[in-house]
Design an enzyme around this catalytic site. Sequence first.
Site, short mmCIF file in Angstrom:
data_model
loop_
_atom_site.label_atom_id
_atom_site.label_comp_id
_atom_site.label_asym_id
_atom_site.label_seq_id
_atom_site.Cartn_x
_atom_site.Cartn_y
_atom_site.Cartn_z
N TYR A 1 6.69 16.04 -20.66
CA TYR A 1 6.11 15.78 -19.33
C TYR A 1 5.20 14.55 -19.30
O TYR A 1 4.29 14.47 -18.48
CB TYR A 1 5.36 17.02 -18.81
CG TYR A 1 6.24 18.23 -18.73
CD1 TYR A 1 7.16 18.37 -17.71
CD2 TYR A 1 6.19 19.21 -19.71
CE1 TYR A 1 8.00 19.47 -17.64
CE2 TYR A 1 7.03 20.32 -19.66
CZ TYR A 1 7.93 20.44 -18.62
OH TYR A 1 8.75 21.53 -18.57
N ALA A 2 5.45 13.59 -20.17
CA ALA A 2 4.66 12.35 -20.19
C ALA A 2 5.19 11.43 -19.11
O ALA A 2 5.90 10.46 -19.38
CB ALA A 2 4.73 11.69 -21.57
N ASN A 3 4.87 11.76 -17.87
CA ASN A 3 5.34 11.03 -16.69
C ASN A 3 4.22 10.96 -15.67
O ASN A 3 3.47 11.92 -15.50
CB ASN A 3 6.53 11.77 -16.05
CG ASN A 3 7.62 12.10 -17.03
OD1 ASN A 3 8.22 11.22 -17.62
ND2 ASN A 3 7.86 13.39 -17.23
N HIS B 1 0.82 -1.20 0.00
CA HIS B 1 0.00 0.00 0.00
C HIS B 1 0.86 1.26 0.00
O HIS B 1 1.77 1.39 0.82
CB HIS B 1 -0.92 -0.03 1.22
CG HIS B 1 -2.09 0.88 1.11
ND1 HIS B 1 -2.80 1.29 2.20
CD2 HIS B 1 -2.68 1.47 0.04
CE1 HIS B 1 -3.77 2.10 1.82
NE2 HIS B 1 -3.72 2.22 0.50
N ASP C 1 8.57 9.20 -19.73
CA ASP C 1 8.95 9.38 -21.12
C ASP C 1 10.42 9.02 -21.31
O ASP C 1 11.10 8.63 -20.36
CB ASP C 1 8.65 10.81 -21.57
CG ASP C 1 9.37 11.89 -20.77
OD1 ASP C 1 10.46 11.63 -20.21
OD2 ASP C 1 8.85 13.02 -20.70
#
Length: 135
Positions: free
Chosen positions: A124-126, A20, A28
Site C-alpha cells: 500500500y505504498a501509494n 489547482h 509502489d
Amino acid sequence: MKKTTLLNSEVSYVIAKLGHFDALTVCDAGLPIPAGTQRIDLAVSKGIPGFMDTVRAIAAEMEIDSVEIAEEMRSASPALHEELLAALRRLSEDITVTHVPHESFKANTKNSVAIVRTGEFTPYANVTLKSGVVF
C-alpha cells in the site's frame, strides 16, 4: 542542468502542467495503472527508487493541497504510513489527508494526470498528491 531536487524531466514536466486540484499519484511497483493514464516508470529493481525518496523529491517541487491514501496502509505498513504523514506535516500543517478503501484509491487513480511508479515493495505504498496553488 536543473538546480532543484527533482531531476527527472518527465515528472518535472507533469508538475509544471498541473492546475489547482489536479492529481499526481506516486505508487509502489504493483499498483495497476489505468489504461489511458500517463505512466512515468522509475522502477529499476526492488526498492529502487524507494517510495519516500520519490515522494520527497516530488514534494520539493510541487505545491500540495491535499493527499489521498488507502486506509489499508495504516495497518499493513504503519511505519511507512507515519513516515509519509510526518513528511507531509513538515511541508505544511494545512495539507488535508483523506483515507479511502484501497479499491476506491485504485479507481480514483484514473483521475490522475500521471502515475509515477517506483520500485517500492512495501504494501500500500501509494499516495495521490493533489495540486495546490502558490498564491
